[in-house]
Structure formats: structure tokens, C-alpha cells
Design a protein around this motif. Structure first.
Motif, PDB file in Angstrom:
ATOM      1  N   THR A   1      14.924  27.525 -29.698  1.00 37.38           N
ATOM      2  CA  THR A   1      15.213  28.381 -30.862  1.00 37.38           C
ATOM      3  C   THR A   1      13.968  28.704 -31.679  1.00 37.38           C
ATOM      4  O   THR A   1      13.986  28.659 -32.911  1.00 37.38           O
ATOM      5  CB  THR A   1      16.310  27.775 -31.773  1.00 37.38           C
ATOM      6  OG1 THR A   1      15.856  26.519 -32.309  1.00 37.38           O
ATOM      7  CG2 THR A   1      17.606  27.575 -31.023  1.00 37.38           C
TER       8      THR A   1
ATOM      9  N   THR B   1      11.464  31.101 -33.577  1.00 31.70           N
ATOM     10  CA  THR B   1      11.671  32.360 -34.287  1.00 31.70           C
ATOM     11  C   THR B   1      10.653  33.393 -33.831  1.00 31.70           C
ATOM     12  O   THR B   1       9.524  33.072 -33.469  1.00 31.70           O
ATOM     13  CB  THR B   1      11.571  32.174 -35.806  1.00 31.70           C
ATOM     14  OG1 THR B   1      10.248  31.751 -36.140  1.00 31.70           O
ATOM     15  CG2 THR B   1      12.565  31.118 -36.277  1.00 31.70           C
TER      16      THR B   1
ATOM     17  N   THR C   1       9.091  37.182 -35.151  1.00 33.32           N
ATOM     18  CA  THR C   1       9.001  38.200 -36.194  1.00 33.32           C
ATOM     19  C   THR C   1       8.002  39.258 -35.754  1.00 33.32           C
ATOM     20  O   THR C   1       6.832  38.952 -35.496  1.00 33.32           O
ATOM     21  CB  THR C   1       8.543  37.582 -37.528  1.00 33.32           C
ATOM     22  OG1 THR C   1       9.431  36.534 -37.899  1.00 33.32           O
ATOM     23  CG2 THR C   1       8.505  38.630 -38.625  1.00 33.32           C
TER      24      THR C   1
ATOM     25  N   GLY D   1      15.515  31.642 -31.671  1.00 32.55           N
ATOM     26  CA  GLY D   1      16.337  31.512 -32.861  1.00 32.55           C
ATOM     27  C   GLY D   1      16.421  32.838 -33.599  1.00 32.55           C
ATOM     28  O   GLY D   1      16.808  33.864 -33.043  1.00 32.55           O
ATOM     29  N   VAL D   2      16.037  32.837 -34.857  1.00 31.30           N
ATOM     30  CA  VAL D   2      16.094  34.046 -35.682  1.00 31.30           C
ATOM     31  C   VAL D   2      15.098  35.078 -35.150  1.00 31.30           C
ATOM     32  O   VAL D   2      13.943  34.771 -34.861  1.00 31.30           O
ATOM     33  CB  VAL D   2      15.789  33.718 -37.147  1.00 31.30           C
ATOM     34  CG1 VAL D   2      15.671  34.979 -37.985  1.00 31.30           C
ATOM     35  CG2 VAL D   2      16.867  32.799 -37.708  1.00 31.30           C
TER      36      VAL D   2
ATOM     37  N   SER E   1      13.517  38.959 -35.999  1.00 30.91           N
ATOM     38  CA  SER E   1      13.371  40.078 -36.924  1.00 30.91           C
ATOM     39  C   SER E   1      12.396  41.077 -36.333  1.00 30.91           C
ATOM     40  O   SER E   1      11.254  40.731 -36.008  1.00 30.91           O
ATOM     41  CB  SER E   1      12.858  39.577 -38.281  1.00 30.91           C
ATOM     42  OG  SER E   1      12.573  40.668 -39.143  1.00 30.91           O
TER      43      SER E   1
ATOM     44  N   THR F   1      19.928  35.510 -28.539  1.00 29.30           N
ATOM     45  CA  THR F   1      19.390  34.562 -29.510  1.00 29.30           C
ATOM     46  C   THR F   1      20.425  33.517 -29.896  1.00 29.30           C
ATOM     47  O   THR F   1      21.633  33.698 -29.695  1.00 29.30           O
ATOM     48  CB  THR F   1      18.935  35.265 -30.805  1.00 29.30           C
ATOM     49  OG1 THR F   1      20.092  35.701 -31.538  1.00 29.30           O
ATOM     50  CG2 THR F   1      18.029  36.451 -30.519  1.00 29.30           C
TER      51      THR F   1
ATOM     52  N   GLY G   1      20.319  32.674 -33.171  1.00 37.42           N
ATOM     53  CA  GLY G   1      19.957  32.919 -34.561  1.00 37.42           C
ATOM     54  C   GLY G   1      20.253  34.352 -34.906  1.00 37.42           C
ATOM     55  O   GLY G   1      20.521  35.193 -34.024  1.00 37.42           O
ATOM     56  N   ALA G   2      20.199  34.663 -36.190  1.00 35.25           N
ATOM     57  CA  ALA G   2      20.498  36.016 -36.651  1.00 35.25           C
ATOM     58  C   ALA G   2      19.472  37.014 -36.137  1.00 35.25           C
ATOM     59  O   ALA G   2      18.299  36.687 -35.936  1.00 35.25           O
ATOM     60  CB  ALA G   2      20.535  36.043 -38.166  1.00 35.25           C
TER      61      ALA G   2
ATOM     62  N   THR H   1      24.327  37.119 -29.739  1.00 36.65           N
ATOM     63  CA  THR H   1      23.970  35.914 -30.485  1.00 36.65           C
ATOM     64  C   THR H   1      25.013  34.836 -30.241  1.00 36.65           C
ATOM     65  O   THR H   1      26.147  35.123 -29.829  1.00 36.65           O
ATOM     66  CB  THR H   1      23.865  36.175 -31.989  1.00 36.65           C
ATOM     67  OG1 THR H   1      25.169  36.437 -32.520  1.00 36.65           O
ATOM     68  CG2 THR H   1      22.957  37.366 -32.280  1.00 36.65           C
TER      69      THR H   1
ATOM     70  N   ASP I   1      25.841  34.264 -34.678  1.00 32.50           N
ATOM     71  CA  ASP I   1      24.945  34.693 -35.744  1.00 32.50           C
ATOM     72  C   ASP I   1      25.009  36.197 -35.920  1.00 32.50           C
ATOM     73  O   ASP I   1      25.303  36.938 -34.989  1.00 32.50           O
ATOM     74  CB  ASP I   1      23.517  34.263 -35.409  1.00 32.50           C
ATOM     75  CG  ASP I   1      23.415  32.767 -35.148  1.00 32.50           C
ATOM     76  OD1 ASP I   1      23.413  32.000 -36.122  1.00 32.50           O
ATOM     77  OD2 ASP I   1      23.356  32.381 -33.963  1.00 32.50           O
TER      78      ASP I   1
END
Length: 374
Positions: free
Chosen positions: A237, A239, A241, A261-262, A264, A281, A283-284, A302, A305
């Protein structure tokens, strides 16, 4: 200068205070090793070319200062000659000291930071040929300053493997990392790649994140584009970005099971985003920019999420969104400019919600919700 040595060349040792290389040609058949006491104690003041015939070149213990206001070239031929920097690489300032490394099938290793105090004017490592591994065990630049001002080109489509062990890779200029499509660019720890509104591309190969190696790619608020040509995979998980400011962001597949995970992608500046594969994912997921679906069907799944698209979605491909028990929200119009080929939005488990602003164009089937949708 060194005009010709058929055997090994060893200059200095750990007791040597300073080595100054003020010539233009250092040519040998055998290995070259330059060693000085710890610190920035190997000074290259001439516009030097270091050349061997498939033999190793190493700068040991001491860091290297590029101070020739030009290009330093290191070339071990097409064979297995390695290139090793045992400590940091700095310059004398001025943004006009460039480093070009070619190692054939030999590996290239940068042990210390690059340009953390005084940046390089450009960096090229096996940019046109050579399948040797390339390793950066430390950083390029620091939190406040780019390590390279100018073009950075690392690897090519035959580079077998690329490893990053540092936390910061900061550039002020167009930046490209390339490796063989069957290989990976491996991130050992949490890492941020940033530019000053310049394009950055991870070409051909995928990006593999080790345990805890959260990934940030950020080109600031300006028009620097981000391209990730291979899949991004994780371990547990991590992240991800990706923020291209007013520039565009293009990504391939991301994640599998609980690898990521998350996630973006996008920014407050709302640059365009191109999706080229499946996203999975634990995560969101937030996609903040107008989206184009390209090169095939796109899905976002997801565990439990939320999935949020803050802007429009276009492109003649199929889109499938599955958010478990969480909410799916699409704030912009779907297919308003270019109709998508089909649309499916469901919940994998009970009590999920779905919000859709507008559907402007879908050429095939549209299926919204299922028995798990609250």
C-alpha cells in the motif's frame, strides 16, 4: 594527460590530499582508478575525456568536483567496463559543468549525492546505448536546490535495470529515465522526483516501489508534463502522488491487489490527465484534471475506498469503476467532447454510493450501480 597505458592505472590513495586532473585526455587500455582522501578532493579542471577499452573507471573515496566549465566525458567502450563514483559529485558553480557517461554493458554506480551544493549543467548516462545497470544510491540535488540545471537523460531502451536509493531527485530542466520494457526502475525508499515546471518522463520500463517507498512526481504549478510509460507496482500500500501543475500527466497501469494505497493524479491547476491502463488500489483514488481514456479499456478498482474524478472524462474507450463499500463521484461530464465506448460503475460490496454530474456521450452500454449500491 595520459596518452596510453596498456595495463592498470592507479592514481593516489586515501592519504592523497588532492588530485587535480587538468588535462583533456586520459586514455588507457586497462582500468583507471583515482583515489584521494575523503572529501571533495578529486578536481577535474580540464575539459577531460576518460577512455578505456572495456575496462573499469573508478573515482574512489573522495568526491569529484567538475570545474572545467564544460563537458567531462567518461567512456569505457561497448564492453563490460564499469564506471563508479565513490562519493559526491559537485561543480564549481556556473551551471555549465556537464557530465556524460557511457559504459556499454558495464554498470554505472553513483554512491554519493549529485549536485547537492553546486548543481551540474547537464547529466547524460548511457543515454544512447549500453545495457549496464545504473544505480543512484544517494540523491540528486537537495530539498531546496536542483542537482542538475539543464537536460538529464539517464538510460536507454536496452538498459537492464535502474535503481534509486535516495529520497530526493530534483531537476531544473527536461528529465528522462529509460530502461528496457521488461525491466524496472526500482525505488528503495520513499522518494520525490521534482522539476521546476520541466517535463519528466519514465520511459518504457515500469516503476517498482519497495516496502514504504511512497512515490511523488511533481513538476510544480507550471507546464511541466509527466509521462510514466510502464506500470507502477508496489509492495504494501505505497502511496503514489503525480502532480503536473498545468502540464499533462500520462500514466500506464497502476497497482495490483494491495500493492498501492492512496493514489492522487492531478493538481489544483487542472492539467490534462491521460489514463492508459487498469488502476487497482487499497486506498482512495483522486483524479483532479480533465481525463482522456487512451490505448484501451480503463478500469479503476479500490478495495473499499472512494473514487473521485473532479473533472470531465473523454476518449473512445470503455471505463469501469468499482469502489467496494465506498463512494464513487464524477464531478464533470462523461463523454461530453469525445464519447466513451461504454460505462460501468458498480460497488464490490454493500452500501456504496454513486454520484454522476452528467453523461454527455457513451456509444455502447451504460450500467450504473448494482445490488451493493446503497
Amino acid at each position: 594527460n595520459i596518452g596510453g597505458v596498456t595495463g592498470a592505472t592507479a592514481i593516489g590513495n586515501t592519504n592523497t590530499a588532492t588530485i587535480t586532473l587538468d588535462g583533456t585526455a586520459y586514455t588507457t587500455t586497462g582500468t583507471q582508478t583515482y583515489t584521494a582522501a575523503a572529501g571533495q578532493n578529486i578536481d577535474i579542471t580540464g575539459a577531460a575525456t576518460f577512455t578505456t577499452t572495456n575496462s573499469n573507471i573508478g573515482f574512489a573515496t573522495a568526491g569529484v568536483d567538475l570545474a572545467n566549465n564544460g563537458t567531462t566525458t567518461i567512456n569505457t567502450g561497448a564492453g563490460a567496463g564499469t564506471v563508479t563514483f565513490g562519493a559526491a559529485i559537485e561543480t564549481n558553480g556556473g551551471d555549465n559543468d556537464l557530465l556524460v557517461v557511457t559504459s556499454g554493458t558495464g554498470n554505472v554506480t553513483f554512491t554519493g549525492a549529485i549536485g547537492a551544493t553546486n548543481e551540474l549543467g547537464g547529466l547524460s548516462v548511457n543515454a544512447s546505448s549500453g545495457d549496464g545497470d545504473i544505480t543512484f544510491t544517494s540523491t540528486i540535488g537537495d530539498a531546496d536546490n536542483a542537482g542538475v540545471i539543464g537536460t538529464t537523460a539517464v538510460g536507454n531502451s536496452t538498459t537492464a535495470d535502474m535503481d534509486f536509493g535516495g529520497a530526493i531527485y530534483k531537476f531544473d530542466g527536461g528529465t528522462t529515465f529509460t530502461a528496457v520494457s521488461s525491466g524496472t526502475m526500482d525505488m528503495a525508499a520513499a522518494v520525490a522526483f521534482t522539476t521546476a515546471a520541466d517535463n519528466i518522463e519514465f520511459a518504457t520500463a515500469g516503476i517498482a516501489l519497495a516496502n514504504g517507498a511512497n512515490l511523488t512526481i511533481d513538476t510544480a504549478a507550471g507546464a511541466g508534463n509527466i509521462t510514466v510509460g510502464g506500470a507502477i507496482t508496489g509492495d504494501s500500500t505505497e502511496t503514489v502522488t503525480i502532480d503536473a501543475g498545468t502540464g499533462t500527466a500520462s500514466v500506464a497501469a497502476i497497482g495490483s491487489s494491495t500493492q498501492i494505497g492512496v493514489l492522487s493524479i492531478g493538481s489544483a491547476e487542472n492539467g490534462g490527465i491521460t489514463l492508459n491502463g487498469a488502476i487497482v488500489t487499497d486506498g482512495a483514488v483522486v483524479i483532479d484534471g480533465p481525463v482522456t481514456l487512451a490505448t484501451g479499456a480503463v478500469s479503476v478498482t479500490t478495495a473499499n475506498d472512494a473514487i473521485t474524478f473532479n473533472h470531465s472524462i473523454d476518449g473512445g474507450q470503455a471505463l469501469t469503476l468499482v469502489a467496494g463499500t465506498a463512494a464513487t463521484a464524477i464531478q464533470g461530464e462523461i463523454g461530453g467532447s469525445t464519447a466513451i465506448s461504454s460505462l460501468t460503475i458498480t460497488n464490490g460490496t454493500a452500501n456504496g454510493t454513486i454520484e454522476i454530474a452528467n453523461i454527455g456521450g457513451v456509444t455502447g452500454a451504460t450500467a450504473i450501480g448494482n445490488t451493493n449500491t446503497a
